[in-house]
Motif scaffolding. Structure first.
Motif, PDB file in Angstrom:
ATOM      1  N   ALA A  78       0.721  -1.274   0.172  1.00  0.00           N
ATOM      2  CA  ALA A  78       0.077   0.076   0.048  1.00  0.00           C
ATOM      3  C   ALA A  78       0.757   1.397   0.053  1.00  0.00           C
ATOM      4  O   ALA A  78       0.705   2.376  -0.836  1.00  0.00           O
ATOM      5  N   LYS A  79       1.844   1.184   0.682  1.00  0.00           N
ATOM      6  CA  LYS A  79       2.890   2.590   0.899  1.00  0.00           C
ATOM      7  C   LYS A  79       3.597   2.823  -0.603  1.00  0.00           C
ATOM      8  O   LYS A  79       3.448   3.791  -0.856  1.00  0.00           O
ATOM      9  N   LEU A  80       3.873   1.706  -1.024  1.00  0.00           N
ATOM     10  CA  LEU A  80       4.715   1.684  -2.355  1.00  0.00           C
ATOM     11  C   LEU A  80       3.473   2.148  -3.488  1.00  0.00           C
ATOM     12  O   LEU A  80       4.019   3.178  -4.427  1.00  0.00           O
ATOM     13  N   ALA A  81       2.507   1.563  -3.506  1.00  0.00           N
ATOM     14  CA  ALA A  81       1.418   2.010  -4.324  1.00  0.00           C
ATOM     15  C   ALA A  81       1.184   3.526  -4.143  1.00  0.00           C
ATOM     16  O   ALA A  81       0.976   4.457  -5.119  1.00  0.00           O
ATOM     17  N   SER A  82       0.886   3.816  -2.965  1.00  0.00           N
ATOM     18  CA  SER A  82       0.720   5.468  -2.536  1.00  0.00           C
ATOM     19  C   SER A  82       1.863   6.347  -2.946  1.00  0.00           C
ATOM     20  O   SER A  82       1.559   7.361  -3.525  1.00  0.00           O
ATOM     21  N   ASP A  83       3.074   5.980  -2.627  1.00  0.00           N
ATOM     22  CA  ASP A  83       4.296   6.608  -3.081  1.00  0.00           C
ATOM     23  C   ASP A  83       4.320   6.889  -4.667  1.00  0.00           C
ATOM     24  O   ASP A  83       4.514   7.855  -4.931  1.00  0.00           O
ATOM     25  N   ALA A  85       1.848   6.674  -6.705  1.00  0.00           N
ATOM     26  CA  ALA A  85       0.610   7.461  -7.119  1.00  0.00           C
ATOM     27  C   ALA A  85       0.839   8.954  -6.962  1.00  0.00           C
ATOM     28  O   ALA A  85       0.481   9.722  -7.687  1.00  0.00           O
ATOM     29  N   ALA A  86       1.654   9.381  -5.913  1.00  0.00           N
ATOM     30  CA  ALA A  86       1.897  10.546  -5.706  1.00  0.00           C
ATOM     31  C   ALA A  86       2.977  11.262  -6.750  1.00  0.00           C
ATOM     32  O   ALA A  86       3.097  12.365  -6.635  1.00  0.00           O
ATOM     33  N   LYS A  87       3.739  10.379  -7.453  1.00  0.00           N
ATOM     34  CA  LYS A  87       4.720  10.891  -8.160  1.00  0.00           C
ATOM     35  C   LYS A  87       4.187  11.322  -9.711  1.00  0.00           C
ATOM     36  O   LYS A  87       3.197  10.488 -10.046  1.00  0.00           O
ATOM     37  N   PRO A  88       4.776  12.125 -10.412  1.00  0.00           N
ATOM     38  CA  PRO A  88       4.378  12.342 -11.903  1.00  0.00           C
ATOM     39  C   PRO A  88       4.499  10.878 -12.544  1.00  0.00           C
ATOM     40  O   PRO A  88       5.474  10.429 -12.344  1.00  0.00           O
ATOM     41  N   ALA A  89       3.310  10.690 -13.444  1.00  0.00           N
ATOM     42  CA  ALA A  89       3.713   9.370 -14.198  1.00  0.00           C
ATOM     43  C   ALA A  89       4.985   9.186 -14.948  1.00  0.00           C
ATOM     44  O   ALA A  89       5.549   7.966 -14.920  1.00  0.00           O
ATOM     45  N   GLU A  90       5.586  10.273 -15.413  1.00  0.00           N
ATOM     46  CA  GLU A  90       6.908  10.015 -16.029  1.00  0.00           C
ATOM     47  C   GLU A  90       7.998   9.842 -15.175  1.00  0.00           C
ATOM     48  O   GLU A  90       9.212   9.357 -15.647  1.00  0.00           O
ATOM     49  N   THR A  91       7.844   9.863 -13.880  1.00  0.00           N
ATOM     50  CA  THR A  91       9.119   9.534 -12.792  1.00  0.00           C
ATOM     51  C   THR A  91       8.728   8.027 -12.176  1.00  0.00           C
ATOM     52  O   THR A  91       9.361   7.976 -11.126  1.00  0.00           O
ATOM     53  N   ARG A  92       7.672   7.440 -12.389  1.00  0.00           N
ATOM     54  CA  ARG A  92       7.200   6.545 -11.662  1.00  0.00           C
ATOM     55  C   ARG A  92       8.175   5.108 -11.739  1.00  0.00           C
ATOM     56  O   ARG A  92       8.047   4.217 -11.102  1.00  0.00           O
ATOM     57  N   LEU A  93       8.982   5.187 -13.032  1.00  0.00           N
ATOM     58  CA  LEU A  93       9.857   4.141 -13.213  1.00  0.00           C
ATOM     59  C   LEU A  93      10.986   4.595 -13.205  1.00  0.00           C
ATOM     60  O   LEU A  93      11.533   5.529 -13.501  1.00  0.00           O
TER      61      LEU A  93
END
Length: 124
Positions: A78-83, A85-93
């Motif tokens: 849940a924390k990983l998903a929340s973290d 989701a809080a980032k801009p899409a282009e920085t999630r990977l």
């Protein structure tokens, strides 16, 4: 040769070698309900400590089990998903590596007594 005969042969050899414990590996091809019951009876009859990988094994009579801590794993997910989701899409990977949960140790005090193992009061 089927798994039951192979296991019985290996256990008889192991008992002849005077083992103190048998630790089950989490392999669904090897550890069926029937195989667990067989191993539980065999190890108790021969005063061998049986270690499993599910809390239910400990409740059924194994001396102890180290099992996944599903609550801790869920919190981490849940924390990983929340973290993320809080980032801009282009920085999630790339997704950051997860921190493994240490698991949960359960001990069957009754089985410990049957095996002549003292369990500290604070563990009980």
């Amino acid at each position: 040769m089927n798994a039951e005969f192979l296991t019985l042969d290996l256990l008889q050899t192991a008992v002849a070698g005077d083992i103190d414990a048998l630790w089950l590996i989490p392999d669904p091809q090897l550890i069926s309900a029937e195989m667990f019951n067989f191993l539980l009876v065999f190890t108790l009859e021969h005063k061998i400590a049986l270690f499993g990988f599910f809390e239910s094994f400990t409740r059924a009579g194994a001396l102890a089990s180290v099992a996944p801590d599903y609550t801790a794993i869920g919190r981490q997910a849940a924390k990983l998903a929340s973290d993320l989701a809080a980032k801009p899409a282009e920085t999630r990977l790339p997704v950051p590596p997860s921190v493994p949960s240490p698991g949960v140790l359960t001990i069957n005090v009754r089985t410990a007594r049957q095996l002549g193992i003292d369990v500290a009061d604070e563990v009980q």
